[in-house]
Scaffold this motif. Structure first.
Motif, PDB file in Angstrom:
ATOM      1  N   ALA A  27      41.045-203.720  68.310  1.00 54.44           N
ATOM      2  CA  ALA A  27      40.441-204.557  69.333  1.00 54.44           C
ATOM      3  C   ALA A  27      40.708-206.026  69.009  1.00 54.44           C
ATOM      4  O   ALA A  27      41.175-206.373  67.926  1.00 54.44           O
ATOM      5  N   ASP A  28      40.399-206.861  69.950  1.00 54.55           N
ATOM      6  CA  ASP A  28      40.593-208.296  69.756  1.00 54.55           C
ATOM      7  C   ASP A  28      39.405-208.849  68.984  1.00 54.55           C
ATOM      8  O   ASP A  28      38.494-209.467  69.535  1.00 54.55           O
ATOM      9  N   ASN A  29      39.399-208.592  67.678  1.00 54.00           N
ATOM     10  CA  ASN A  29      38.250-208.951  66.846  1.00 54.00           C
ATOM     11  C   ASN A  29      38.357-210.387  66.352  1.00 54.00           C
ATOM     12  O   ASN A  29      39.346-210.744  65.700  1.00 54.00           O
ATOM     13  N   PRO A  30      37.352-211.207  66.597  1.00 52.60           N
ATOM     14  CA  PRO A  30      37.372-212.556  66.032  1.00 52.60           C
ATOM     15  C   PRO A  30      37.375-212.481  64.508  1.00 52.60           C
ATOM     16  O   PRO A  30      36.762-211.589  63.919  1.00 52.60           O
ATOM     17  N   PRO A  31      38.045-213.397  63.835  1.00 53.72           N
ATOM     18  CA  PRO A  31      38.060-213.367  62.362  1.00 53.72           C
ATOM     19  C   PRO A  31      36.713-213.787  61.783  1.00 53.72           C
ATOM     20  O   PRO A  31      35.939-214.497  62.424  1.00 53.72           O
ATOM     21  N   ASP A  32      36.437-213.313  60.576  1.00 56.52           N
ATOM     22  CA  ASP A  32      35.265-213.760  59.811  1.00 56.52           C
ATOM     23  C   ASP A  32      33.958-213.542  60.569  1.00 56.52           C
ATOM     24  O   ASP A  32      33.078-214.412  60.578  1.00 56.52           O
ATOM     25  N   LEU A  33      33.819-212.368  61.169  1.00 56.03           N
ATOM     26  CA  LEU A  33      32.625-212.121  61.980  1.00 56.03           C
ATOM     27  C   LEU A  33      31.976-210.776  61.675  1.00 56.03           C
ATOM     28  O   LEU A  33      30.818-210.719  61.275  1.00 56.03           O
ATOM     29  N   HIS A  34      32.719-209.668  61.850  1.00 55.14           N
ATOM     30  CA  HIS A  34      32.143-208.335  61.705  1.00 55.14           C
ATOM     31  C   HIS A  34      33.142-207.372  61.067  1.00 55.14           C
ATOM     32  O   HIS A  34      34.319-207.698  60.881  1.00 55.14           O
ATOM     33  N   LEU A  35      32.659-206.149  60.790  1.00 59.86           N
ATOM     34  CA  LEU A  35      33.469-205.085  60.201  1.00 59.86           C
ATOM     35  C   LEU A  35      33.793-204.014  61.233  1.00 59.86           C
ATOM     36  O   LEU A  35      33.070-203.829  62.214  1.00 59.86           O
ATOM     37  N   THR A  36      34.846-203.280  60.982  1.00 67.88           N
ATOM     38  CA  THR A  36      35.140-202.046  61.702  1.00 67.88           C
ATOM     39  C   THR A  36      34.652-200.858  60.874  1.00 67.88           C
ATOM     40  O   THR A  36      34.313-200.994  59.690  1.00 67.88           O
ATOM     41  N   GLY A  37      34.659-199.684  61.482  1.00 67.42           N
ATOM     42  CA  GLY A  37      34.309-198.489  60.724  1.00 67.42           C
ATOM     43  C   GLY A  37      35.248-198.264  59.551  1.00 67.42           C
ATOM     44  O   GLY A  37      34.809-197.883  58.457  1.00 67.42           O
ATOM     45  N   ARG A  38      36.536-198.492  59.776  1.00 69.11           N
ATOM     46  CA  ARG A  38      37.506-198.325  58.683  1.00 69.11           C
ATOM     47  C   ARG A  38      37.201-199.274  57.535  1.00 69.11           C
ATOM     48  O   ARG A  38      37.231-198.875  56.355  1.00 69.11           O
ATOM     49  N   GLU A  39      36.911-200.520  57.844  1.00 68.68           N
ATOM     50  CA  GLU A  39      36.621-201.496  56.795  1.00 68.68           C
ATOM     51  C   GLU A  39      35.340-201.130  56.049  1.00 68.68           C
ATOM     52  O   GLU A  39      35.265-201.281  54.815  1.00 68.68           O
ATOM     53  N   ALA A  40      34.337-200.645  56.762  1.00 71.96           N
ATOM     54  CA  ALA A  40      33.112-200.192  56.089  1.00 71.96           C
ATOM     55  C   ALA A  40      33.429-199.044  55.140  1.00 71.96           C
ATOM     56  O   ALA A  40      32.925-198.999  54.004  1.00 71.96           O
ATOM     57  N   GLY A  41      34.272-198.112  55.571  1.00 69.76           N
ATOM     58  CA  GLY A  41      34.662-197.000  54.706  1.00 69.76           C
ATOM     59  C   GLY A  41      35.440-197.453  53.492  1.00 69.76           C
ATOM     60  O   GLY A  41      35.256-196.922  52.383  1.00 69.76           O
ATOM     61  N   GLU A  42      36.326-198.416  53.677  1.00 67.97           N
ATOM     62  CA  GLU A  42      37.099-198.931  52.543  1.00 67.97           C
ATOM     63  C   GLU A  42      36.198-199.579  51.500  1.00 67.97           C
ATOM     64  O   GLU A  42      36.387-199.381  50.285  1.00 67.97           O
ATOM     65  N   ILE A  43      35.223-200.346  51.957  1.00 70.55           N
ATOM     66  CA  ILE A  43      34.293-200.973  51.011  1.00 70.55           C
ATOM     67  C   ILE A  43      33.476-199.907  50.293  1.00 70.55           C
ATOM     68  O   ILE A  43      33.249-199.981  49.075  1.00 70.55           O
ATOM     69  N   ALA A  44      33.025-198.900  51.035  1.00 72.50           N
ATOM     70  CA  ALA A  44      32.245-197.816  50.425  1.00 72.50           C
ATOM     71  C   ALA A  44      33.038-197.103  49.337  1.00 72.50           C
ATOM     72  O   ALA A  44      32.493-196.751  48.277  1.00 72.50           O
ATOM     73  N   THR A  45      34.325-196.890  49.583  1.00 78.34           N
ATOM     74  CA  THR A  45      35.166-196.232  48.589  1.00 78.34           C
ATOM     75  C   THR A  45      35.365-197.115  47.363  1.00 78.34           C
ATOM     76  O   THR A  45      35.218-196.650  46.216  1.00 78.34           O
ATOM     77  N   LYS A  46      35.690-198.371  47.573  1.00 77.43           N
ATOM     78  CA  LYS A  46      35.902-199.283  46.445  1.00 77.43           C
ATOM     79  C   LYS A  46      34.632-199.443  45.616  1.00 77.43           C
ATOM     80  O   LYS A  46      34.698-199.556  44.383  1.00 77.43           O
ATOM     81  N   ALA A  47      33.494-199.460  46.286  1.00 75.04           N
ATOM     82  CA  ALA A  47      32.226-199.664  45.579  1.00 75.04           C
ATOM     83  C   ALA A  47      31.665-198.373  44.994  1.00 75.04           C
ATOM     84  O   ALA A  47      30.672-198.404  44.261  1.00 75.04           O
ATOM     85  N   GLU A  48      32.281-197.243  45.325  1.00 78.57           N
ATOM     86  CA  GLU A  48      31.844-195.930  44.824  1.00 78.57           C
ATOM     87  C   GLU A  48      30.377-195.665  45.162  1.00 78.57           C
ATOM     88  O   GLU A  48      29.566-195.327  44.295  1.00 78.57           O
ATOM     89  N   VAL A  49      30.040-195.800  46.437  1.00 73.29           N
ATOM     90  CA  VAL A  49      28.668-195.568  46.868  1.00 73.29           C
ATOM     91  C   VAL A  49      28.427-194.082  47.057  1.00 73.29           C
ATOM     92  O   VAL A  49      29.363-193.288  47.183  1.00 73.29           O
ATOM     93  N   GLY A  50      27.143-193.703  47.095  1.00 73.62           N
ATOM     94  CA  GLY A  50      26.819-192.298  47.264  1.00 73.62           C
ATOM     95  C   GLY A  50      26.893-191.822  48.702  1.00 73.62           C
ATOM     96  O   GLY A  50      27.391-190.734  48.982  1.00 73.62           O
ATOM     97  N   GLN A  51      26.383-192.631  49.632  1.00 71.53           N
ATOM     98  CA  GLN A  51      26.355-192.268  51.045  1.00 71.53           C
ATOM     99  C   GLN A  51      26.541-193.528  51.878  1.00 71.53           C
ATOM    100  O   GLN A  51      26.003-194.593  51.551  1.00 71.53           O
ATOM    101  N   LEU A  52      27.269-193.400  52.981  1.00 75.15           N
ATOM    102  CA  LEU A  52      27.533-194.514  53.886  1.00 75.15           C
ATOM    103  C   LEU A  52      26.781-194.292  55.191  1.00 75.15           C
ATOM    104  O   LEU A  52      26.952-193.262  55.856  1.00 75.15           O
ATOM    105  N   LEU A  53      25.938-195.265  55.549  1.00 73.81           N
ATOM    106  CA  LEU A  53      25.241-195.263  56.828  1.00 73.81           C
ATOM    107  C   LEU A  53      25.812-196.382  57.682  1.00 73.81           C
ATOM    108  O   LEU A  53      25.771-197.549  57.276  1.00 73.81           O
ATOM    109  N   LEU A  54      26.326-196.040  58.840  1.00 73.73           N
ATOM    110  CA  LEU A  54      26.931-197.027  59.727  1.00 73.73           C
ATOM    111  C   LEU A  54      25.900-197.527  60.728  1.00 73.73           C
ATOM    112  O   LEU A  54      25.197-196.742  61.372  1.00 73.73           O
TER     113      LEU A  54
END
Length: 248
Positions: A185-212
């Motif tokens: 989508a036409d996402n403005p920079p420095d504003l919000h996350l996508t689902g993919r980006e939330a998942g990437e952060i969850a993986t890097k941070a080794e979290v137990g569960q991700l709630l969107l």
């Protein structure tokens, strides 16, 4: 700890949800994290009108603070007498912002709220150890890590990708993360996350569960957001709903 979702709609109330508001409880203490548009109704439904011991406002966009304005009436004009001033942890401009939104003619709200300015670092609120750090958002915004009795919860607040969020989320049991936009989508920079980006952060941070959370119902797709997160994070994922409760 227990997390109860009072509101989870992004940017403005959706057809089925108020805006951001999350009640976190431990040892009988109730911390309300954000108090967005429409969430005062949900507070009464899932907890109680005066069932708050402290408030933390991550930033001063109205979809995260609106009902802190309405709550002035609840505490100032209670039939049995005014309720004690409630601790509010928020960016420095909160007292003036809330007072101005409530009334131009009645002065401040210091009788209702005792304000504490947020800045990066750790501090106690009730039984919680709270750590906050600046997020990547156009206004002063803080992501939040709450720890109690060996368990940890991270809430992204509103943010685009940033290293500070990765640090806050590291190893937490539950990662409550915004996913406002769709990839492509036409996402403005420095504003919000996508689902993919939330998942990437969850993986890097080794979290137990991700709630969107903070999905904008009118502009997005829950199914696409969920699938995008699942491509990047192999652990359990949920899209939160009002009234949902999670034991941490």
């Amino acid at each position: 700890m227990r997390l109860t979702v009072l509101g989870c709609a992004g940017s403005f109330p959706g057809p089925d949800s108020a805006c951001s508001a999350y009640l976190v409880e431990a040892d009988g203490f109730r911390l309300l994290v954000d108090f967005g548009s429409g969430s005062l109704s949900a507070l009464q439904r899932y907890a109680g009108l005066s069932a708050v011991d402290a408030i933390l406002l991550t930033h001063l966009h109205f979809d995260h603070i609106s009902d802190a304005v309405d709550y002035v009436v609840v505490r100032r004009y209670a039939p049995d007498g005014s309720l004690p001033a409630l601790p509010v942890y928020a960016p420095a401009g909160a007292p003036d912002r809330i007072a101005a939104a409530y009334s131009q003619d009645e002065g401040g709200v210091e009788d209702v709220y005792t304000f504490y300015g947020l800045q990066p670092g750790s501090f106690p609120i009730g039984p919680f150890t709270v750590t906050v750090d600046r997020m990547n958002h156009p206004v002063e915004t803080y992501g939040v890590r709450l720890e109690h009795d060996g368990r940890a919860l991270c809430y992204s607040a509103d943010t685009a990708p940033c290293e500070a969020l990765l640090r806050l989320a590291e190893g937490v049991d539950l990662f409550l993360c915004e996913a406002s936009y769709l990839d492509g989508a036409d996402n403005p920079p420095d504003l919000h996350l996508t689902g993919r980006e939330a998942g990437e952060i969850a993986t890097k941070a080794e979290v137990g569960q991700l709630l969107l959370t903070h999905l904008v119902a009118a502009w997005g797709s829950e199914a696409i957001t969920f699938d995008a997160a699942a491509t990047a994070f192999a652990g359990p994922i949920e899209i939160v709903r009002p009234g949902a409760s999670y034991q941490i």
